[in-house]
Scaffold this motif. Structure first.
Motif, short mmCIF file in Angstrom:
data_model
loop_
_atom_site.label_atom_id
_atom_site.label_comp_id
_atom_site.label_asym_id
_atom_site.label_seq_id
_atom_site.Cartn_x
_atom_site.Cartn_y
_atom_site.Cartn_z
N ASP A 1 0.80 -1.23 -0.06
CA ASP A 1 -0.08 -0.05 0.07
C ASP A 1 0.78 1.34 0.11
OD1 ASP A 1 -2.75 -0.98 0.28
OD2 ASP A 1 -2.01 -2.08 1.97
N PHE A 2 1.99 1.31 0.72
CA PHE A 2 2.91 2.53 0.67
C PHE A 2 3.48 2.59 -0.61
CE2 PHE A 2 2.13 2.49 5.11
CZ PHE A 2 2.42 3.51 5.82
N ALA A 3 3.83 1.42 -1.31
CA ALA A 3 4.23 1.56 -2.80
C ALA A 3 3.21 2.12 -3.54
CB ALA A 3 4.60 -0.12 -3.05
N TRP A 4 1.93 1.73 -3.48
CA TRP A 4 1.12 2.40 -4.32
C TRP A 4 0.76 3.91 -4.00
CZ3 TRP A 4 -3.28 5.07 -3.57
CH2 TRP A 4 -4.25 5.17 -4.66
N LEU A 5 0.82 4.28 -2.83
CA LEU A 5 0.96 5.80 -2.41
C LEU A 5 1.86 6.31 -3.11
CD1 LEU A 5 -0.21 5.29 1.47
CD2 LEU A 5 -1.34 6.23 -0.59
N ARG A 6 3.17 5.72 -3.09
CA ARG A 6 4.18 6.56 -3.60
C ARG A 6 3.94 6.62 -5.13
NH1 ARG A 6 7.43 10.28 -3.01
NH2 ARG A 6 6.10 11.02 -4.79
N ARG A 7 3.42 5.63 -5.87
CA ARG A 7 3.07 5.57 -7.33
C ARG A 7 2.09 6.71 -7.45
NH1 ARG A 7 3.36 0.03 -6.75
NH2 ARG A 7 1.25 -0.16 -7.03
N ALA A 8 1.17 6.73 -6.57
CA ALA A 8 0.03 7.79 -6.69
C ALA A 8 0.30 9.37 -6.52
CB ALA A 8 -1.12 7.17 -5.95
N GLY A 9 1.46 9.46 -6.06
CA GLY A 9 2.14 10.87 -5.91
C GLY A 9 1.47 11.36 -4.49
N VAL A 10 1.23 10.54 -3.82
CA VAL A 10 1.00 10.91 -2.08
C VAL A 10 2.29 11.10 -1.48
CG1 VAL A 10 -0.04 10.15 -0.05
CG2 VAL A 10 -1.22 9.86 -2.19
N ASN A 11 2.46 12.35 -0.72
CA ASN A 11 3.92 12.23 -0.19
C ASN A 11 3.79 12.16 1.56
OD1 ASN A 11 2.75 14.80 0.56
ND2 ASN A 11 4.25 15.84 -0.68
N ALA A 12 2.62 11.97 2.10
CA ALA A 12 2.38 12.06 3.73
C ALA A 12 1.27 11.31 3.89
CB ALA A 12 2.39 13.43 4.19
N VAL A 13 1.46 10.64 5.23
CA VAL A 13 0.40 9.82 5.84
C VAL A 13 0.24 10.40 7.24
CG1 VAL A 13 0.74 7.87 4.25
CG2 VAL A 13 1.69 8.09 6.44
N ARG A 14 -1.16 10.30 7.61
CA ARG A 14 -1.45 10.69 9.09
C ARG A 14 -1.86 9.48 9.65
NH1 ARG A 14 -6.48 12.84 11.06
NH2 ARG A 14 -6.17 14.16 12.95
N LEU A 15 -1.50 9.00 10.70
CA LEU A 15 -1.47 7.90 11.59
C LEU A 15 -2.15 8.04 12.78
CD1 LEU A 15 -0.86 4.74 11.33
CD2 LEU A 15 1.27 5.21 12.70
N PRO A 16 -3.43 7.57 12.61
CA PRO A 16 -4.34 7.80 13.92
C PRO A 16 -3.83 6.57 14.74
CG PRO A 16 -5.74 7.82 12.10
CD PRO A 16 -4.29 7.49 11.60
N PHE A 17 -3.49 6.99 16.25
CA PHE A 17 -3.41 5.82 17.00
C PHE A 17 -4.14 6.18 18.38
CE2 PHE A 17 -0.13 9.14 17.80
CZ PHE A 17 -0.03 9.07 19.23
N GLY A 18 -4.16 5.06 19.11
CA GLY A 18 -4.82 5.19 20.50
C GLY A 18 -3.67 5.42 21.56
N GLY B 1 9.99 5.51 5.20
CA GLY B 1 11.43 6.14 4.89
C GLY B 1 11.80 5.30 3.47
N GLU B 2 11.11 4.06 3.15
CA GLU B 2 11.74 3.52 1.88
C GLU B 2 11.17 4.26 0.66
OE1 GLU B 2 10.98 -1.04 -0.10
OE2 GLU B 2 10.28 -0.64 1.91
N PHE B 3 10.01 4.67 0.74
CA PHE B 3 9.04 5.05 -0.36
C PHE B 3 9.30 6.83 -0.32
CE2 PHE B 3 7.40 0.87 0.05
CZ PHE B 3 7.74 0.42 -1.31
N GLY B 4 9.73 7.37 0.65
CA GLY B 4 9.99 8.72 0.69
C GLY B 4 8.73 9.38 1.20
N LEU B 5 8.08 8.87 1.94
CA LEU B 5 6.66 9.47 2.39
C LEU B 5 6.98 10.29 4.07
CD1 LEU B 5 5.53 7.56 0.28
CD2 LEU B 5 3.40 7.41 1.63
N ARG B 6 6.23 11.15 4.20
CA ARG B 6 6.39 11.76 5.50
C ARG B 6 5.13 11.28 6.36
NH1 ARG B 6 7.46 17.85 3.54
NH2 ARG B 6 6.53 16.66 1.54
N VAL B 7 5.48 11.43 7.76
CA VAL B 7 4.54 10.88 8.72
C VAL B 7 4.02 11.88 9.69
CG1 VAL B 7 3.98 9.02 10.64
CG2 VAL B 7 5.37 8.19 8.61
N VAL B 8 2.66 12.09 10.04
CA VAL B 8 2.35 12.74 11.08
C VAL B 8 1.54 11.80 11.99
CG1 VAL B 8 0.69 14.56 11.88
CG2 VAL B 8 1.73 14.84 9.42
N LEU B 9 2.06 11.79 13.17
CA LEU B 9 1.55 10.79 14.20
C LEU B 9 0.20 11.68 14.75
CD1 LEU B 9 4.78 9.66 15.85
CD2 LEU B 9 3.11 8.30 14.33
#
Length: 393
Positions: free
Chosen positions: A69-86, A123-131
């Motif tokens: 899925d992260f590979a797909w996001l990279r191919r789709a041009g997405v550059n960040a993910v927001r990760l909800p956690f408890g 890190g592998e696919f060059g995306l940034r993370v917002v926790l």
């Protein structure tokens, strides 16, 4: 007032939320709740018990979103993910709440391993993370996504607030040196009637805890507006004393009755005109970077709140498939044009089981949302052609 429109160390964020993964929502993954009375992660774990909840959630965590899925996001041009956690992320050290019943620590252990994988894949696919602290002890909003449906008591006990701050600091310490970390959000969607001064006190302390491990040159501290006018935060966490702070707003058009009763032309106009004017105002006056941390193409309240009361009318109910496709494209484009004004946006959410209008991947594959990867490719081709024309001249 001049406000930065992008992060100090990078470009505009075009991202997705990884919702329904580490914090359950029944409407995102109804298959997990089949045959249960549970309506949220707390009641899910309590009803199943530790052994069965652990078996099911580990299976879910390891399959719902993967490296592919992260590979797909990279191919789709997405550059960040927001990760909800408890708040239970670090294990069985959280305060007790009566909704746990006889289970002192009902939540399943092991989610931290998933967060580690998120950073590895980002890190592998060059995306940034917002926790994003999405579910706080005692629940901060009464929503299922806050962990306990119908309860909002986070702000009533100092031990709840202190545990939230402790979790944020531990995350800052654990991931502060990771190059994929973009930001940490202090709390998702605290309810509108929690006093603003309490939220300010909490957010200030969260900023200070995070900054012990994450300097402003590397990490954004994010706070949600708490469903109130941004002017209530006037002068709060502003430069030069505080740096690299972002305010998070969420914009949906399927929860308020006025929006529900609106036709598609009204939704498009609201997105392209009203929300654009709002964006100009917030950017001009707030003094913060601004993220639209949640938005979607969802217009049908019934599918997102499986226990909400009707009526469940919506703008697309009388349309055929062709008209619906045109409506979704227009609605998506109007929102994107507005949210592109901000320092970043995050679609809610990346994947769902039964609601494609809330699934970024489905929306891209259906052509409702532009494939940013293809857009980037076209921009590269255009640059090469422009260069060729220059050389020929």
């Amino acid at each position: 007032m001049t406000t930065p429109t992008v992060h100090e160390n990078g470009d505009k964020l075009r991202g997705v939320n990884l919702g329904g993964w580490l914090v359950l929502e029944k409407w995102i993954t109804p298959s997990l709740f089949a045959g249960l009375k549970a309506t949220d992660e707390t009641s899910y774990c309590v009803e199943l018990g530790e052994a069965e909840a652990t078996r099911r959630l580990h299976q879910h965590w390891n399959t719902f979103i993967t490296r592919d899925d992260f590979a797909w996001l990279r191919r789709a041009g997405v550059n960040a993910v927001r990760l909800p956690f408890g708040h239970w992320l670090f294990g069985k050290d959280y305060p007790y709440h009566r909704s746990y019943g006889e289970a002192r620590h009902p939540f399943v252990v092991g989610g931290l391993d998933i967060v580690d994988k998120v950073f590895e894949w980002a890190g592998e696919f060059g995306l940034r993370v917002v926790l994003d602290l999405h579910a706080a002890p005692g629940c901060q909003n009464g929503f299922d996504n806050g962990g306990i449906l119908g309860v909002c008591e986070w702000h009533t006990k100092e031990e709840y607030i202190e545990h939230s701050l402790d979790v944020l600091e531990r995350l800052a310490e654990r991931y502060g040196e990771h190059p994929a970390l973009h930001g940490i959000q202090a709390l998702n969607e605290p309810r509108w009637d929690i006093p603003t001064e309490l939220l300010k006190r909490y957010t200030l302390e969260a900023y200070q805890r995070i900054r012990r491990h994450c300097p402003p040159e590397r990490t954004t501290v994010v706070f949600h507006d708490g469903f109130r006018d941004f002017r209530e935060y006037a002068g709060f966490l502003q430069e030069p004393a505080f740096r690299n702070v972002a305010i998070d707003i969420h914009r949906y058009q399927c929860f308020a009755r006025d929006d529900i009763d609106m036709d598609i032309f009204g939704h498009i106009r609201k997105s392209a005109v009203d929300l654009r004017l709002e964006a100009d105002e917030i950017i001009r006056e707030s003094g913060y970077q601004v993220y639209c941390g949640e938005w979607s193409l969802g217009l049908d309240l019934k599918v997102v709140s499986l226990w909400a009361e009707g009526p469940f009318n919506h703008a697309l109910e009388a349309m055929d498939e062709f008209q619906m496709a045109a409506a979704y494209r227009g609605y998506a484009s109007a929102q994107l044009l507005t949210f592109e004004k901000y320092a970043g946006w995050f679609f809610w959410t990346y994947r769902t089981e039964t609601t494609p209008e809330w699934s970024y991947r489905d929306c891209v594959e259906q052509g409702f949302i532009p494939d940013l990867g293809r857009t980037e490719q076209m921009a590269g081709i255009r640059a090469i052609l422009d260069r060729a024309r220059d050389l020929a001249a």
